[in-house]
Design an enzyme around this catalytic site. Sequence first.
Site, PDB file in Angstrom:
ATOM      1  N   GLN A   1       0.791  -1.234   0.000  1.00 40.35           N
ATOM      2  CA  GLN A   1       0.000   0.000   0.000  1.00 40.35           C
ATOM      3  C   GLN A   1       0.818   1.277   0.000  1.00 40.35           C
ATOM      4  O   GLN A   1       0.446   2.264  -0.597  1.00 40.35           O
ATOM      5  CB  GLN A   1      -0.933   0.014   1.209  1.00 40.35           C
TER       6      GLN A   1
ATOM      7  N   TYR B   1     -19.392  -3.529  13.269  1.00 38.26           N
ATOM      8  CA  TYR B   1     -18.916  -3.677  11.882  1.00 38.26           C
ATOM      9  C   TYR B   1     -19.448  -2.531  11.010  1.00 38.26           C
ATOM     10  O   TYR B   1     -18.807  -2.095  10.067  1.00 38.26           O
ATOM     11  CB  TYR B   1     -19.285  -5.050  11.322  1.00 38.26           C
TER      12      TYR B   1
ATOM     13  N   LYS C   1     -19.184  -4.329   2.491  1.00 43.81           N
ATOM     14  CA  LYS C   1     -19.100  -5.740   2.080  1.00 43.81           C
ATOM     15  C   LYS C   1     -20.339  -6.161   1.286  1.00 43.81           C
ATOM     16  O   LYS C   1     -20.244  -7.009   0.390  1.00 43.81           O
ATOM     17  CB  LYS C   1     -18.904  -6.649   3.292  1.00 43.81           C
TER      18      LYS C   1
ATOM     19  N   ILE D   1     -10.757 -13.799  12.057  1.00 47.64           N
ATOM     20  CA  ILE D   1      -9.348 -14.216  12.186  1.00 47.64           C
ATOM     21  C   ILE D   1      -8.576 -13.049  12.800  1.00 47.64           C
ATOM     22  O   ILE D   1      -8.756 -11.893  12.375  1.00 47.64           O
ATOM     23  CB  ILE D   1      -8.764 -14.566  10.790  1.00 47.64           C
TER      24      ILE D   1
ATOM     25  N   ALA E   1      -4.199  -7.903  11.751  1.00 54.23           N
ATOM     26  CA  ALA E   1      -4.055  -6.508  12.168  1.00 54.23           C
ATOM     27  C   ALA E   1      -5.394  -5.771  12.061  1.00 54.23           C
ATOM     28  O   ALA E   1      -5.727  -4.921  12.892  1.00 54.23           O
ATOM     29  CB  ALA E   1      -2.993  -5.816  11.315  1.00 54.23           C
TER      30      ALA E   1
HETATM   31  P1  NAD Z   1      -4.926  -7.031   6.992  1.00 58.05           P
HETATM   32  O1  NAD Z   1      -4.892  -5.770   7.775  1.00 58.05           O
HETATM   33  O2  NAD Z   1      -3.762  -7.928   7.092  1.00 58.05           O
HETATM   34  O3  NAD Z   1      -5.234  -6.743   5.455  1.00 58.05           O
HETATM   35  C1  NAD Z   1      -5.922  -5.614   5.009  1.00 58.05           C
HETATM   36  C2  NAD Z   1      -5.112  -5.074   3.856  1.00 58.05           C
HETATM   37  O4  NAD Z   1      -5.805  -3.982   3.233  1.00 58.05           O
HETATM   38  C3  NAD Z   1      -3.749  -4.535   4.300  1.00 58.05           C
HETATM   39  O5  NAD Z   1      -2.730  -5.199   3.600  1.00 58.05           O
HETATM   40  C4  NAD Z   1      -3.811  -3.072   3.888  1.00 58.05           C
HETATM   41  O6  NAD Z   1      -2.575  -2.563   3.446  1.00 58.05           O
HETATM   42  C5  NAD Z   1      -4.789  -3.146   2.737  1.00 58.05           C
HETATM   43  N1  NAD Z   1      -5.305  -1.820   2.368  1.00 58.05           N
HETATM   44  C6  NAD Z   1      -6.081  -0.969   3.092  1.00 58.05           C
HETATM   45  N2  NAD Z   1      -6.259   0.179   2.412  1.00 58.05           N
HETATM   46  C7  NAD Z   1      -5.599   0.047   1.223  1.00 58.05           C
HETATM   47  C8  NAD Z   1      -5.390   0.892   0.093  1.00 58.05           C
HETATM   48  N3  NAD Z   1      -5.896   2.131   0.035  1.00 58.05           N
HETATM   49  N4  NAD Z   1      -4.643   0.418  -0.936  1.00 58.05           N
HETATM   50  C9  NAD Z   1      -4.117  -0.821  -0.898  1.00 58.05           C
HETATM   51  N5  NAD Z   1      -4.254  -1.659   0.139  1.00 58.05           N
HETATM   52  C10 NAD Z   1      -4.988  -1.236   1.187  1.00 58.05           C
HETATM   53  O7  NAD Z   1      -6.260  -7.784   7.490  1.00 58.05           O
HETATM   54  P2  NAD Z   1      -7.016  -9.063   6.922  1.00 58.05           P
HETATM   55  O8  NAD Z   1      -7.896  -9.492   8.042  1.00 58.05           O
HETATM   56  O9  NAD Z   1      -6.061 -10.000   6.313  1.00 58.05           O
HETATM   57  O10 NAD Z   1      -7.977  -8.433   5.803  1.00 58.05           O
HETATM   58  C11 NAD Z   1      -7.991  -8.868   4.469  1.00 58.05           C
HETATM   59  C12 NAD Z   1      -9.411  -8.964   3.933  1.00 58.05           C
HETATM   60  O11 NAD Z   1     -10.087 -10.005   4.610  1.00 58.05           O
HETATM   61  C13 NAD Z   1     -10.254  -7.712   4.112  1.00 58.05           C
HETATM   62  O12 NAD Z   1     -11.053  -7.513   2.966  1.00 58.05           O
HETATM   63  C14 NAD Z   1     -11.134  -8.082   5.294  1.00 58.05           C
HETATM   64  O13 NAD Z   1     -12.346  -7.360   5.269  1.00 58.05           O
HETATM   65  C15 NAD Z   1     -11.356  -9.544   5.006  1.00 58.05           C
HETATM   66  N6  NAD Z   1     -11.842 -10.340   6.132  1.00 58.05           N
HETATM   67  C16 NAD Z   1     -11.172 -10.374   7.304  1.00 58.05           C
HETATM   68  C17 NAD Z   1     -11.643 -11.137   8.364  1.00 58.05           C
HETATM   69  C18 NAD Z   1     -10.938 -11.175   9.687  1.00 58.05           C
HETATM   70  O14 NAD Z   1     -11.580 -11.537  10.673  1.00 58.05           O
HETATM   71  N7  NAD Z   1      -9.673 -10.836   9.775  1.00 58.05           N
HETATM   72  C19 NAD Z   1     -12.831 -11.883   8.196  1.00 58.05           C
HETATM   73  C20 NAD Z   1     -13.500 -11.837   6.968  1.00 58.05           C
HETATM   74  C21 NAD Z   1     -12.993 -11.067   5.935  1.00 58.05           C
HETATM   75  C1  IMJ Z   2     -14.001  -5.183  12.147  1.00 56.22           C
HETATM   76  C2  IMJ Z   2     -14.706  -4.211  12.840  1.00 56.22           C
HETATM   77  C3  IMJ Z   2     -15.732  -4.543  13.712  1.00 56.22           C
HETATM   78  C4  IMJ Z   2     -16.083  -5.856  13.914  1.00 56.22           C
HETATM   79  C5  IMJ Z   2     -15.356  -6.835  13.227  1.00 56.22           C
HETATM   80  C6  IMJ Z   2     -14.317  -6.498  12.348  1.00 56.22           C
HETATM   81  N1  IMJ Z   2     -15.465  -8.206  13.219  1.00 56.22           N
HETATM   82  C7  IMJ Z   2     -14.544  -8.742  12.379  1.00 56.22           C
HETATM   83  C8  IMJ Z   2     -13.785  -7.701  11.823  1.00 56.22           C
HETATM   84  C9  IMJ Z   2     -16.447  -8.958  14.021  1.00 56.22           C
HETATM   85  C10 IMJ Z   2     -14.398 -10.189  12.086  1.00 56.22           C
HETATM   86  C11 IMJ Z   2     -12.642  -7.854  10.845  1.00 56.22           C
HETATM   87  N2  IMJ Z   2     -13.133  -7.671   9.445  1.00 56.22           N
HETATM   88  C12 IMJ Z   2     -14.007  -8.719   8.930  1.00 56.22           C
HETATM   89  C13 IMJ Z   2     -12.845  -6.567   8.651  1.00 56.22           C
HETATM   90  O1  IMJ Z   2     -13.304  -6.541   7.523  1.00 56.22           O
HETATM   91  C14 IMJ Z   2     -12.028  -5.457   9.143  1.00 56.22           C
HETATM   92  C15 IMJ Z   2     -11.945  -4.297   8.461  1.00 56.22           C
HETATM   93  C16 IMJ Z   2     -11.285  -3.101   8.953  1.00 56.22           C
HETATM   94  C17 IMJ Z   2     -10.572  -3.019  10.138  1.00 56.22           C
HETATM   95  C18 IMJ Z   2      -9.971  -1.828  10.509  1.00 56.22           C
HETATM   96  C19 IMJ Z   2      -9.235  -1.656  11.818  1.00 56.22           C
HETATM   97  C20 IMJ Z   2      -8.291  -0.489  11.820  1.00 56.22           C
HETATM   98  C21 IMJ Z   2      -8.763   0.713  11.034  1.00 56.22           C
HETATM   99  N3  IMJ Z   2      -9.633   0.522  10.002  1.00 56.22           N
HETATM  100  C22 IMJ Z   2     -10.146  -0.697   9.664  1.00 56.22           C
HETATM  101  N4  IMJ Z   2     -10.872  -0.800   8.523  1.00 56.22           N
HETATM  102  C23 IMJ Z   2     -11.410  -1.965   8.163  1.00 56.22           C
HETATM  103  O2  IMJ Z   2      -8.340   1.842  11.309  1.00 56.22           O
END
Ligand code: NAD
Ligand code: IMJ
Length: 256
Positions: free
Chosen positions: A41, A156, A163, A192, A195
Amino acid sequence: MSGLLDGKTALVMGVANRWSIAWAIAQAFSREGARLVFTFQGERQEKDVRELAGTLPHSVILPCDVARDEELAGLAKSIETQGLTLDALVHSIAFANRDDLGGAYVETSRAGFALALDVSAFSLVAAARHLLPVLKPGAAVVTLTYIGSSRVMPNYNVMGVAKAALESSVRYLASDLGPRGIRVNAISAGPIKTASARAIQGFSRILDVMEERAPLRRNTDPAEVADAAVFLCSPLSRGVTGEVLFVDNGFHAMGL
Ligand code: NAD
Ligand code: IMJ
């Protein structure tokens, strides 16, 4: 050894660190014989992504902030000038303002709504459009979503709305790109601790509830999500497009 993705090239967008779901996907793709192209990014992430990508053979690393059209255009151009074509595009990106991931959804500002939808949903459309010239017929596009798109999950908020747009986009993109042989699908992962998740207040409690209520009585392992992504980018899923595949140990199937 023969792999499900032998000889393929995959672009993986969204690796921030070793906990990123995108990193689990990259490792599984590499295991199955794919060559990886990574985007990062901003300069802050470059070092970490280079270190991780360096552990996989023949990786390419390119910058791309998806909020900037010129960076998406530059990405497509770099891929083209390096003589690469893509068999897979993995979009694993989401962002909303911290203030919008808590409190009442009704308080969401116009700017906060626009930012979340831009980075988390429009970016898939923008990436698909810019990368179309380097996507091979038969290529697969996969994005990551969460059940908060269709059910209210505490905090959320605007991300749930983003989403919903992302999942709808998957269906419209599948319709647009299907005639070129390109498939578009989403994986709806269970919570999961990445970060993007550990920053969320009460996240540990959410993980406990999953363990208690998901049919398989455990939390989602990023490797399970990664293997589903392998499937969606392999010929095994050649008849699947416009789909949202839950990889959440069955949690989505439950009522009370
Ligand atoms: P992550 O923080 O490791 O990944 C999020 C990524 O988004 C980061 O690499 C960040 O650099 C990138 N990003 C944000 N703004 C950006 C921009 N302007 N340009 C390019 N990249 C950008 O966290 P993650 O949990 O691995 O998230 C990955 C995906 O999985 C997301 O779409 C998240 O919504 C989805 N997801 C996460 C969970 C969970 O519980 N962690 C569950 C379901 C879906
Ligand atoms: C994120 C926020 C609130 C509830 C959440 C989550 N639950 C889960 C997530 C229950 C599983 C993780 N998730 C699915 C995401 O898509 C997260 C997106 C996200 C997280 C951050 C944290 C830091 C920030 N901005 C973000 N923007 C998107 O500054």
